[in-house]
Scaffold this motif. Structure first.
Motif, PDB file in Angstrom:
ATOM      1  N   ASP A 134     -43.759  45.574   7.067  1.00  0.00           N
ATOM      2  CA  ASP A 134     -44.602  46.771   7.096  1.00  0.00           C
ATOM      3  C   ASP A 134     -46.060  46.412   6.884  1.00  0.00           C
ATOM      4  OD1 ASP A 134     -42.403  48.783   7.299  1.00  0.00           O
ATOM      5  OD2 ASP A 134     -41.852  47.923   5.368  1.00  0.00           O
ATOM      6  N   ARG A 183     -49.180  54.475  -3.171  1.00  0.00           N
ATOM      7  CA  ARG A 183     -47.829  55.000  -3.376  1.00  0.00           C
ATOM      8  C   ARG A 183     -47.530  55.264  -4.859  1.00  0.00           C
ATOM      9  NH1 ARG A 183     -43.538  54.842  -0.470  1.00  0.00           N
ATOM     10  NH2 ARG A 183     -42.353  53.689  -2.074  1.00  0.00           N
ATOM     11  N   VAL A 238     -51.614  49.209  -1.553  1.00  0.00           N
ATOM     12  CA  VAL A 238     -50.335  49.882  -1.287  1.00  0.00           C
ATOM     13  C   VAL A 238     -49.771  50.463  -2.584  1.00  0.00           C
ATOM     14  CG1 VAL A 238     -47.952  49.601  -0.498  1.00  0.00           C
ATOM     15  CG2 VAL A 238     -49.820  48.503   0.758  1.00  0.00           C
ATOM     16  N   PRO A 273     -42.217  50.134   1.418  1.00  0.00           N
ATOM     17  CA  PRO A 273     -42.864  49.188   2.340  1.00  0.00           C
ATOM     18  C   PRO A 273     -42.683  47.747   1.872  1.00  0.00           C
ATOM     19  CG  PRO A 273     -44.506  50.330   1.014  1.00  0.00           C
ATOM     20  CD  PRO A 273     -43.190  50.984   0.718  1.00  0.00           C
ATOM     21  N   VAL A 301     -47.819  53.379   6.595  1.00  0.00           N
ATOM     22  CA  VAL A 301     -47.855  52.808   5.249  1.00  0.00           C
ATOM     23  C   VAL A 301     -49.063  53.395   4.519  1.00  0.00           C
ATOM     24  CG1 VAL A 301     -48.078  50.725   3.865  1.00  0.00           C
ATOM     25  CG2 VAL A 301     -46.725  50.688   5.968  1.00  0.00           C
ATOM     26  N   THR A 345     -51.335  46.218   8.849  1.00  0.00           N
ATOM     27  CA  THR A 345     -50.613  47.309   8.205  1.00  0.00           C
ATOM     28  C   THR A 345     -50.034  48.236   9.257  1.00  0.00           C
ATOM     29  OG1 THR A 345     -52.232  47.212   6.399  1.00  0.00           O
ATOM     30  CG2 THR A 345     -50.755  49.118   6.453  1.00  0.00           C
TER      31      THR A 345
END
Length: 406
Positions: A219, A112, A108, A200, A243, A239
């Motif tokens: 999330d 991101r 993640v 998230p 996301v 997930t």
């Protein structure tokens, strides 16, 4: 639990100075340490054995045996998805809970990286989450933002909300409940704030799923099959759609967990979760009453001992207490010799010899710690017997360390 039949032989010296080895008296084992490794539920064992015949093949193969294994694996994912309220395609199975947590944080954060490089974590998160956050921010150039907790182990909501609302946050993490002291976290409030900020929220339900309702305020969700009575070697990572994640491992057909998992273990994990979920309310009431008994008697009967964590808003099966002037490892060993399997919240029961970071973050006593995580079916008479012997064991360990008369 069955009698202890694997105890070491006991040496004895007779009147002539000759040493003999005698068999020890049988000690009936009482397991009060099911955190992360609960006894395998009978239904899960039966499913595992059946799947050894039906699901032995590689589920990536196209032949009939491979397709049968794939059906079993997908069925396991579907069953887990139904319990947590997700789509089957959102559920990935990992080779361990630790791997699931590492993968969640790292993928993640990488996915991101354009939003920022910071990872927000309470100070009582599992070491796996904290270490993964360190790795993620070292790569991104961001910061690990630590949020303090109160004396019960509950995160400071206002500071957590403020932290996730700052610019440059890639991910926030918050355990559903602390597996060491049992305190539940304000997940819904933090999730609402994270959603407003577009960040998230990873919720670690490793100590909760199968024991408590984990809700839908997450999330990304991680869980541990070994904790709810499934086999070791299966972690769960769910997930939500939307996301963004990006793989950190080399390219593989299994994108998130290269190599996949054991199909028999996956099926057994799903069956165990279904059983635990169906039995959850009854198991909650029974074990909650036993934990209440432990909290009351330990506080009243063991001098200079602190029972930690929230007494009410907690997991039903976890309780931790710490005693002054006691070495935690010595206490665990002494109780083990009497037939009681317990854990210590202090990491000094591992090779690190470091005190528990959870207890330290709470500002409570970090040594002389015992943690109980009661498995399903724990008998009241076994808990009472444990409580009967505990004060004397603590006194003997103190006396052996030169502290007496408390």
């Amino acid at each position: 639990m069955s009698p202890r039949d694997d105890a070491p032989a006991v040496p004895a010296v007779d009147d002539r100075g000759v040493t003999h080895t005698t068999a020890p008296a049988a000690v009936r084992r009482v397991v009060l340490d099911a955190g992360g490794r609960a006894p395998l539920l009978p239904q899960a064992r039966a499913a595992f054995v059946e799947a050894l015949d039906q699901g032995w093949a590689d589920p990536r193969r196209l032949h009939a045996e491979g397709r049968r294994a794939r059906l079993l694996l997908d069925g396991a994912r579907e069953a887990i998805a139904a319990v947590v309220g997700a789509r089957t395609e959102d559920v990935d199975l990992a080779p361990s809970h630790t791997t699931a947590l590492h993968t969640a944080v790292l993928t993640v954060a990488r996915g991101r990286r354009r939003a920022g490089g910071d990872v927000v974590v309470p100070t009582v998160e599992r070491a796996a989450v904290l270490h993964a956050a360190d790795t993620a921010v070292a790569s991104s150039g961001g910061r690990r933002v630590d949020v303090p907790v109160d004396g019960l182990g509950r995160v400071d909501v206002a500071r957590m909300v403020d932290a996730v609302g700052q610019p440059g946050v890639a991910l926030a993490a918050l355990q559903h409940a602390n597996g060491e002291v049992g305190t539940r976290q304000p997940v819904a409030e933090v999730h609402a704030a994270a959603r407003r900020a577009g960040v998230p929220l990873l919720v670690d339900a490793g100590a909760s799923l199968g024991h408590a309702d984990v809700g839908d305020a997450w999330d990304v969700l991680a869980a541990d099959a070994g904790d709810w009575g499934g086999p070791a070697g299966i972690g769960v990572l769910v997930t939500r759609r939307g996301v963004r994640r990006s793989p950190v491992a080399p390219e593989d057909e299994d994108r998130w967990f290269p190599g996949g998992v054991s199909v028999p273990a996956a099926l057994a994990a799903a069956v165990a979760l279904q059983v635990a979920h169906a039995d959850r309310d009854a198991a909650d009431a029974a074990r909650r009453a036993l934990v209440d008994r432990v909290r009351a008697r330990v506080a009243a009967e063991v001098p200079d001992t602190e029972v930690v964590g929230d007494a009410d808003d907690r997991l039903p099966h976890v309780v931790t207490f710490s005693s002054l002037f006691v070495d935690g490892e010595a206490l665990v060993t002494a109780l083990d010799a009497l037939g009681f399997a317990v854990a210590s919240g202090s990491a000094c029961t591992s090779s690190s010899l470091e005190p528990s970071h959870v207890l330290a973050a709470m500002g409570v006593l970090t040594h002389g710690n015992v943690r109980l995580a009661l498995p399903r079916g724990t008998r009241a008479e076994d808990v009472e017997r444990f409580l009967d012997v505990l004060p004397g064991v603590v006194a003997r360990v103190r006396a052996a360390g030169g502290v007496d008369g408390l």
